[in-house]
Design a protein around this motif. Structure first.
Motif, PDB file in Angstrom:
ATOM      1  N   ARG A 259       9.696  -0.336   7.993  1.00 32.62           N
ATOM      2  CA  ARG A 259       8.586   0.280   7.272  1.00 32.62           C
ATOM      3  C   ARG A 259       8.197  -0.609   6.091  1.00 32.62           C
ATOM      4  O   ARG A 259       9.043  -1.254   5.482  1.00 32.62           O
ATOM      5  CB  ARG A 259       8.979   1.659   6.756  1.00 32.62           C
ATOM      6  N   VAL A 260       6.904  -0.616   5.780  1.00 31.76           N
ATOM      7  CA  VAL A 260       6.409  -1.276   4.570  1.00 31.76           C
ATOM      8  C   VAL A 260       5.677  -0.201   3.771  1.00 31.76           C
ATOM      9  O   VAL A 260       4.813   0.493   4.282  1.00 31.76           O
ATOM     10  CB  VAL A 260       5.501  -2.491   4.871  1.00 31.76           C
ATOM     11  N   LEU A 261       6.103  -0.041   2.528  1.00 29.09           N
ATOM     12  CA  LEU A 261       5.597   1.032   1.685  1.00 29.09           C
ATOM     13  C   LEU A 261       4.722   0.478   0.578  1.00 29.09           C
ATOM     14  O   LEU A 261       5.065  -0.534  -0.033  1.00 29.09           O
ATOM     15  CB  LEU A 261       6.777   1.779   1.047  1.00 29.09           C
TER      16      LEU A 261
ATOM     17  N   LEU B 192      -1.786  -1.718   1.018  1.00 28.52           N
ATOM     18  CA  LEU B 192      -1.507  -1.937   2.444  1.00 28.52           C
ATOM     19  C   LEU B 192      -2.720  -2.575   3.128  1.00 28.52           C
ATOM     20  O   LEU B 192      -2.578  -3.487   3.942  1.00 28.52           O
ATOM     21  CB  LEU B 192      -1.136  -0.622   3.136  1.00 28.52           C
ATOM     22  N   GLY B 193      -3.912  -2.109   2.767  1.00 25.73           N
ATOM     23  CA  GLY B 193      -5.134  -2.677   3.332  1.00 25.73           C
ATOM     24  C   GLY B 193      -5.373  -4.116   2.916  1.00 25.73           C
ATOM     25  O   GLY B 193      -5.967  -4.894   3.665  1.00 25.73           O
TER      26      GLY B 193
ATOM     27  N   LEU C 105       5.538  -5.102  10.609  1.00 26.73           N
ATOM     28  CA  LEU C 105       5.936  -3.969   9.773  1.00 26.73           C
ATOM     29  C   LEU C 105       5.113  -2.719  10.092  1.00 26.73           C
ATOM     30  O   LEU C 105       3.979  -2.805  10.548  1.00 26.73           O
ATOM     31  CB  LEU C 105       5.795  -4.338   8.296  1.00 26.73           C
ATOM     32  N   ASP C 106       5.696  -1.567   9.815  1.00 32.33           N
ATOM     33  CA  ASP C 106       5.077  -0.270  10.055  1.00 32.33           C
ATOM     34  C   ASP C 106       4.629   0.316   8.713  1.00 32.33           C
ATOM     35  O   ASP C 106       5.470   0.755   7.921  1.00 32.33           O
ATOM     36  CB  ASP C 106       6.094   0.654  10.729  1.00 32.33           C
ATOM     37  N   PRO C 107       3.314   0.330   8.413  1.00 33.57           N
ATOM     38  CA  PRO C 107       2.833   0.776   7.101  1.00 33.57           C
ATOM     39  C   PRO C 107       3.076   2.262   6.842  1.00 33.57           C
ATOM     40  O   PRO C 107       2.856   3.102   7.713  1.00 33.57           O
ATOM     41  CB  PRO C 107       1.333   0.493   7.153  1.00 33.57           C
ATOM     42  N   LEU C 108       3.536   2.561   5.638  1.00 29.06           N
ATOM     43  CA  LEU C 108       3.723   3.937   5.198  1.00 29.06           C
ATOM     44  C   LEU C 108       3.123   4.065   3.795  1.00 29.06           C
ATOM     45  O   LEU C 108       3.646   3.490   2.842  1.00 29.06           O
ATOM     46  CB  LEU C 108       5.205   4.317   5.164  1.00 29.06           C
ATOM     47  N   PRO C 109       2.006   4.793   3.663  1.00 33.11           N
ATOM     48  CA  PRO C 109       1.358   4.921   2.363  1.00 33.11           C
ATOM     49  C   PRO C 109       2.201   5.723   1.369  1.00 33.11           C
ATOM     50  O   PRO C 109       2.876   6.686   1.738  1.00 33.11           O
ATOM     51  CB  PRO C 109       0.062   5.679   2.668  1.00 33.11           C
ATOM     52  N   CYS C 110       2.142   5.318   0.113  1.00 34.21           N
ATOM     53  CA  CYS C 110       2.772   6.020  -1.010  1.00 34.21           C
ATOM     54  C   CYS C 110       1.702   6.285  -2.061  1.00 34.21           C
ATOM     55  O   CYS C 110       0.643   5.671  -2.039  1.00 34.21           O
ATOM     56  CB  CYS C 110       3.873   5.162  -1.624  1.00 34.21           C
TER      57      CYS C 110
ATOM     58  N   ASP D  65      -1.083 -11.001  -0.240  1.00 36.48           N
ATOM     59  CA  ASP D  65      -2.385 -10.402   0.033  1.00 36.48           C
ATOM     60  C   ASP D  65      -3.263 -11.333   0.856  1.00 36.48           C
ATOM     61  O   ASP D  65      -3.101 -12.545   0.832  1.00 36.48           O
ATOM     62  CB  ASP D  65      -3.095  -9.948  -1.239  1.00 36.48           C
ATOM     63  N   ASP D  66      -4.176 -10.738   1.596  1.00 37.82           N
ATOM     64  CA  ASP D  66      -5.047 -11.485   2.501  1.00 37.82           C
ATOM     65  C   ASP D  66      -6.018 -12.400   1.760  1.00 37.82           C
ATOM     66  O   ASP D  66      -6.377 -13.460   2.256  1.00 37.82           O
ATOM     67  CB  ASP D  66      -5.852 -10.530   3.386  1.00 37.82           C
ATOM     68  N   LEU D  67      -6.470 -11.972   0.597  1.00 38.48           N
ATOM     69  CA  LEU D  67      -7.466 -12.717  -0.156  1.00 38.48           C
ATOM     70  C   LEU D  67      -6.905 -13.037  -1.529  1.00 38.48           C
ATOM     71  O   LEU D  67      -6.832 -12.178  -2.399  1.00 38.48           O
ATOM     72  CB  LEU D  67      -8.762 -11.896  -0.297  1.00 38.48           C
TER      73      LEU D  67
END
Length: 177
Positions: A92-94, A100-101, A112-117, A156-158
């Motif tokens: 999981r990635v929290l 996450l986006g 990884l499996d995203p899990l929002p916090c 991060d992507d950007l």
């Protein structure tokens, strides 16, 4: 936290204490004449912060925007002491949904499996206690809790993205502004 501190200064409200809230609705509910709220509204990396907009639209009280604060964001990946990213493939990635986006390539690269916090700070604390192992994404330079270590910088992507925050208050908060 960085946006709140900057907003407090720009609004000339240095006496206001910074108090974290569990979600955007709670931020809006805490706003008063002597209490500011700071909400992220857009990210140059992932666009509109829809949960903040939804909270604003659903808020029953009066809210005035007294300005904006732009904060440079760089995301880092963290793991518990004794763990590594190589050990956590598929874990999981929290983090906060916006973070996450902003880190989709990193998440895909490690499977990884995203899990929002509710926040990146909460993600660090939950990750630290996860018995199966997890990864947390948080802003560079955040206070790192005991038992947590930096696993990878700039995930991060950007690179160099900016998040814009609204400085919000009650109807009389900003005077003639």
């Amino acid at each position: 936290e960085a946006a709140a501190a900057q907003a407090r200064s720009e609004a000339g409200k240095a006496s206001i204490l910074l108090e974290p809230q569990p979600d955007f609705a709670a931020v809006l509910g805490a706003i008063g004449t002597d209490q500011l709220g700071v909400l992220p509204i857009s990210s140059s990396a992932s666009g509109l912060v829809t949960r903040a907009v939804q909270a604003l639209l659903a808020h029953p009280g009066q809210v005035v925007c007294g300005g904006v604060v732009d904060v440079a964001v760089r995301m880092d990946a963290f793991v518990a002491e004794g763990r590594s990213l190589a050990d956590l493939r598929g874990a999981r990635v929290l983090s906060h949904p916006q973070a996450l986006g902003q880190c989709q390539r990193f998440i895909r690269r490690h499977g990884l499996d995203p899990l929002p916090c509710a926040s990146t700070a909460e993600a660090l604390l939950v990750m630290r206690k996860d018995p199966d192992g997890a990864v947390a994404l948080a802003g560079a330079g955040v206070p790192v809790p005991d038992g947590v270590k930096l696993a990878e910088r700039d995930v991060d992507d950007l690179s160099g993205s900016i998040t814009r925050f609204l400085i919000l208050g009650g109807p009389a908060t900003f005077g003639e502004l």
